[in-house]
Design a protein around this motif. Structure first.
Motif, PDB file in Angstrom:
ATOM      1  N   ASP A 167       0.840  -1.192   0.000  1.00 26.87           N
ATOM      2  CA  ASP A 167       0.000   0.000   0.000  1.00 26.87           C
ATOM      3  C   ASP A 167       0.881   1.250   0.000  1.00 26.87           C
ATOM      4  O   ASP A 167       1.843   1.348   0.767  1.00 26.87           O
ATOM      5  N   ALA A 168       0.565   2.223  -0.841  1.00 24.97           N
ATOM      6  CA  ALA A 168       1.370   3.443  -0.962  1.00 24.97           C
ATOM      7  C   ALA A 168       1.407   4.240   0.338  1.00 24.97           C
ATOM      8  O   ALA A 168       2.391   4.939   0.613  1.00 24.97           O
ATOM      9  N   ARG A 169       0.367   4.143   1.159  1.00 22.31           N
ATOM     10  CA  ARG A 169       0.342   4.893   2.418  1.00 22.31           C
ATOM     11  C   ARG A 169       1.443   4.454   3.364  1.00 22.31           C
ATOM     12  O   ARG A 169       1.966   5.264   4.135  1.00 22.31           O
ATOM     13  N   PHE A 187      13.137   4.739  -1.992  1.00 20.77           N
ATOM     14  CA  PHE A 187      13.411   3.924  -3.172  1.00 20.77           C
ATOM     15  C   PHE A 187      12.155   3.192  -3.638  1.00 20.77           C
ATOM     16  O   PHE A 187      11.783   3.237  -4.816  1.00 20.77           O
ATOM     17  N   LEU A 188      11.503   2.491  -2.696  1.00 20.31           N
ATOM     18  CA  LEU A 188      10.322   1.718  -3.070  1.00 20.31           C
ATOM     19  C   LEU A 188       9.156   2.608  -3.476  1.00 20.31           C
ATOM     20  O   LEU A 188       8.410   2.276  -4.399  1.00 20.31           O
ATOM     21  N   LYS A 189       8.999   3.733  -2.815  1.00 23.00           N
ATOM     22  CA  LYS A 189       7.915   4.665  -3.178  1.00 23.00           C
ATOM     23  C   LYS A 189       8.103   5.151  -4.601  1.00 23.00           C
ATOM     24  O   LYS A 189       7.155   5.222  -5.379  1.00 23.00           O
ATOM     25  N   LYS A 190       9.331   5.478  -4.954  1.00 25.08           N
ATOM     26  CA  LYS A 190       9.619   5.991  -6.299  1.00 25.08           C
ATOM     27  C   LYS A 190       9.490   4.890  -7.355  1.00 25.08           C
ATOM     28  O   LYS A 190       8.987   5.137  -8.450  1.00 25.08           O
ATOM     29  N   LYS A 191       9.952   3.676  -7.035  1.00 24.70           N
ATOM     30  CA  LYS A 191       9.922   2.589  -8.016  1.00 24.70           C
ATOM     31  C   LYS A 191       8.534   1.957  -8.172  1.00 24.70           C
ATOM     32  O   LYS A 191       8.125   1.620  -9.278  1.00 24.70           O
TER      33      LYS A 191
END
Length: 144
Positions: free
Chosen positions: A87-89, A126-130
């Motif tokens: 989940d993005a949150r 990193f994970l949010k951007k990818k």
């Protein structure tokens, strides 16, 4: 929230598979913080309430610290639940929590916590951007 915004809160299955190892590492870092928080409960708070405080003001501060640590424990467990669902949150919350706690970690020069916070912050960014390239770093709703 409308269904269009909801579809962007979760990444594609291919992205999930590609970055699952990094996500598991981030879950591990969160789990370490939960273990530290539980150790704080079992070691520090009984000592603090039985011997260290005299006066009502000090006891009130101790109870407030206990309440805030309980809220943080519940929040970290919820974040781990969100991380398992990609989940993005979760990534947004970890970025915000890491940035707010980084100054106090550096101030007290707690090396282990500082390294863990920096690793969590880096992995979250990193994970949010990818995983969510069309969503700004400090949001979980796509750009219009």
């Amino acid at each position: 929230m409308d269904s269009e915004a909801m579809q962007y809160r979760y990444p594609d299955a291919l992205l999930k598979e590609k970055y699952k190892i990094f996500n598991y590492a981030l879950i591990g870092i969160c789990a370490i913080f939960i273990v530290f928080r539980i150790a704080l409960y079992t070691l520090l708070y009984p000592l603090m309430f039985t011997s260290g405080f005299s006066g009502e003001w000090f006891k009130a501060v101790g109870w407030l610290a206990l309440l805030l640590n309980t809220v943080m424990l519940v929040l970290m467990v919820w974040i781990i639940k969100l991380l398992f669902r990609f989940d993005a949150r979760a990534y947004l919350l970890l970025i915000i929590l890491s940035l707010t706690s980084l100054s106090s970690m550096i101030k007290y020069f707690d090396m282990l916590s500082t390294v863990l916070v920096l690793a969590g912050l880096g992995l979250s960014f990193f994970l949010k951007k990818k995983l969510f390239p069309n969503i700004p770093v400090f949001s979980y709703v796509p750009k219009k």
